[in-house]
Design an enzyme around this catalytic site. Sequence first.
Site, PDB file in Angstrom:
ATOM      1  N   HIS A   1       0.840  -1.202   0.000  1.00 33.06           N
ATOM      2  CA  HIS A   1       0.000   0.000   0.000  1.00 33.06           C
ATOM      3  C   HIS A   1       0.871   1.246   0.000  1.00 33.06           C
ATOM      4  O   HIS A   1       1.919   1.276   0.627  1.00 33.06           O
ATOM      5  CB  HIS A   1      -0.887   0.033   1.257  1.00 33.06           C
ATOM      6  CG  HIS A   1      -1.906  -1.065   1.286  1.00 33.06           C
ATOM      7  ND1 HIS A   1      -2.740  -1.269   2.374  1.00 33.06           N
ATOM      8  CD2 HIS A   1      -2.230  -2.014   0.380  1.00 33.06           C
ATOM      9  CE1 HIS A   1      -3.538  -2.292   2.120  1.00 33.06           C
ATOM     10  NE2 HIS A   1      -3.244  -2.778   0.927  1.00 33.06           N
TER      11      HIS A   1
ATOM     12  N   TYR B   1      -7.700   3.918   9.719  1.00 36.06           N
ATOM     13  CA  TYR B   1      -7.657   4.149  11.168  1.00 36.06           C
ATOM     14  C   TYR B   1      -8.710   5.210  11.465  1.00 36.06           C
ATOM     15  O   TYR B   1      -8.615   6.331  10.975  1.00 36.06           O
ATOM     16  CB  TYR B   1      -6.285   4.672  11.594  1.00 36.06           C
ATOM     17  CG  TYR B   1      -5.173   3.630  11.573  1.00 36.06           C
ATOM     18  CD1 TYR B   1      -4.883   2.883  12.707  1.00 36.06           C
ATOM     19  CD2 TYR B   1      -4.411   3.424  10.427  1.00 36.06           C
ATOM     20  CE1 TYR B   1      -3.860   1.944  12.715  1.00 36.06           C
ATOM     21  CE2 TYR B   1      -3.384   2.476  10.415  1.00 36.06           C
ATOM     22  CZ  TYR B   1      -3.113   1.746  11.566  1.00 36.06           C
ATOM     23  OH  TYR B   1      -2.099   0.817  11.559  1.00 36.06           O
TER      24      TYR B   1
ATOM     25  N   PRO C   1      -1.009  -2.177  20.066  1.00 38.86           N
ATOM     26  CA  PRO C   1      -0.996  -2.561  18.653  1.00 38.86           C
ATOM     27  C   PRO C   1      -1.107  -1.402  17.656  1.00 38.86           C
ATOM     28  O   PRO C   1      -0.692  -1.558  16.500  1.00 38.86           O
ATOM     29  CB  PRO C   1      -2.194  -3.498  18.522  1.00 38.86           C
ATOM     30  CG  PRO C   1      -3.070  -3.184  19.686  1.00 38.86           C
ATOM     31  CD  PRO C   1      -2.166  -2.741  20.784  1.00 38.86           C
TER      32      PRO C   1
ATOM     33  N   LYS D   1       3.746  -1.998  15.453  1.00 39.43           N
ATOM     34  CA  LYS D   1       5.210  -2.011  15.608  1.00 39.43           C
ATOM     35  C   LYS D   1       5.769  -3.307  16.193  1.00 39.43           C
ATOM     36  O   LYS D   1       6.978  -3.563  16.087  1.00 39.43           O
ATOM     37  CB  LYS D   1       5.641  -0.841  16.513  1.00 39.43           C
ATOM     38  CG  LYS D   1       5.491   0.510  15.854  1.00 39.43           C
ATOM     39  CD  LYS D   1       6.542   0.688  14.770  1.00 39.43           C
ATOM     40  CE  LYS D   1       6.253   1.848  13.859  1.00 39.43           C
ATOM     41  NZ  LYS D   1       6.296   1.508  12.436  1.00 39.43           N
TER      42      LYS D   1
ATOM     43  N   TYR E   1       5.672   5.440  10.749  1.00 34.79           N
ATOM     44  CA  TYR E   1       4.806   4.310  10.404  1.00 34.79           C
ATOM     45  C   TYR E   1       5.524   3.305   9.514  1.00 34.79           C
ATOM     46  O   TYR E   1       5.474   2.095   9.749  1.00 34.79           O
ATOM     47  CB  TYR E   1       3.520   4.818   9.728  1.00 34.79           C
ATOM     48  CG  TYR E   1       2.455   3.766   9.637  1.00 34.79           C
ATOM     49  CD1 TYR E   1       1.474   3.641  10.625  1.00 34.79           C
ATOM     50  CD2 TYR E   1       2.411   2.871   8.566  1.00 34.79           C
ATOM     51  CE1 TYR E   1       0.498   2.664  10.559  1.00 34.79           C
ATOM     52  CE2 TYR E   1       1.438   1.887   8.487  1.00 34.79           C
ATOM     53  CZ  TYR E   1       0.486   1.784   9.484  1.00 34.79           C
ATOM     54  OH  TYR E   1      -0.471   0.810   9.421  1.00 34.79           O
TER      55      TYR E   1
HETATM   56  C1  DHB Z   1      -3.096  -4.621  11.908  1.00 31.23           C
HETATM   57  C2  DHB Z   1      -2.708  -4.493  13.216  1.00 31.23           C
HETATM   58  C3  DHB Z   1      -2.322  -3.274  13.687  1.00 31.23           C
HETATM   59  O1  DHB Z   1      -1.922  -3.139  14.961  1.00 31.23           O
HETATM   60  C4  DHB Z   1      -2.330  -2.154  12.888  1.00 31.23           C
HETATM   61  O2  DHB Z   1      -1.951  -0.959  13.386  1.00 31.23           O
HETATM   62  C5  DHB Z   1      -2.707  -2.281  11.574  1.00 31.23           C
HETATM   63  C6  DHB Z   1      -3.094  -3.520  11.091  1.00 31.23           C
HETATM   64  C7  DHB Z   1      -3.516  -5.945  11.400  1.00 31.23           C
HETATM   65  O3  DHB Z   1      -3.559  -6.910  12.175  1.00 31.23           O
HETATM   66  O4  DHB Z   1      -3.837  -6.054  10.217  1.00 31.23           O
END
Ligand code: DHB
Length: 366
Positions: A48, A177, A269, A273, A361
């Site tokens: 992406h 997000y 999450p 990272k 990111y």
């Molecule tokens: C996923 C998990 C994440 O913590 C994140 O920020 C983006 C995607 C995932 O599991 O796809």
Amino acid sequence: MYQSIVIESRSREEVETTVRAGVLEQGTVDMLRETGVGARLDREAFFHRGVYLRFAGRTHHVDMQELTGGKRVTLYAQQEVVKDLIQARLDAGGEVLFDVSDVALADITSNRPAISFRHAGNVGRIACDFIVGCDGTHGVSRHSLPEGTLTRHERVYAFGWFGITVEAPPSSDELIYSRHDRGFALVSTRSRTLQRMYFQCDPSERTDAWSDDRIWAEMRARLETHDGWKPVEGPIIQKIVVAMRSLVFEPMQHGNLLLAGDAAHVVPPTGAKGLNLAAADVRVLARALQRFYASGSRDGLDGYSAKCLGRVWKAQRFSYWMTTLMHRADGESSFDRNRQLAELDYLVHSPAAMTSFAENYVGLPY
Ligand code: DHB
């Protein structure tokens, strides 16, 4: 001939099928390619340009590829990385023992630390030069250290993530997000037919309290836009609740035991990272071990923790920032709400702020 042996408490089947994270930093992808384990990733991953940030009913694209001089967001599930690594190790004649139990570490501070364990009905013992503890927050490695050896830095969040795996085509061409007054939501993907989504919940939430209908109503509400966007729905084949915390143990080593990944540090999450930090640790460690066996120098090994922690703390900072930017805290005041919205609005309208977000990111340099 030096050799390494992997000791794993779970079955091969379990480690290869447990659904975990899915986003790889550019540096993680490059490392997998350089190490010769990037072929299937190159065939099957989704690449992406960036991500979408959604708030106040509007969606804003962050073009990370543009902002970082070509770095991309790679969607390739953690269990697929694990499968590729196991296969590569076995193909190279390496030893990987699954379903191991009763693991105990001994003589960590000597130059002959040992691991004893039970495997296939037998008791085993390996005399080692080094033990690398990659066994997660609750693993035996860190717990084998005497009390007080490591300093614990921790922050616990009052919310968790409710994660679902959905049989449906993608809802979006890139991750979304979303910050909403009902709480955070995330639209991610796994394949053309399997989608992964999350929404902020109470960390003690029970998955059986959430029917598919209730989940979809919540996802639709938290992802609503002024132009009527809706997620593509489908059967939910998995539901999990994950707690969230930020955690660092310092230093990441003691004697000849070196900790890597979640054994040494945990991130919330948001921003994905965790796996990437583990990969970065192992990269530093592999070089330090190569140097030791080539020249006898312990410099790389002795500097392992300090070298990793510089980057770990920056990822902690970023994960904390992104978490507190996107989630609703319990009892949040109107001040907090408006500050979040102002920060998001600033972020998507300031090229400087967007560049900072993007470079974190896709992954800071090693
Ligand atoms: C996923 C998990 C994440 O913590 C994140 O920020 C983006 C995607 C995932 O599991 O796809």
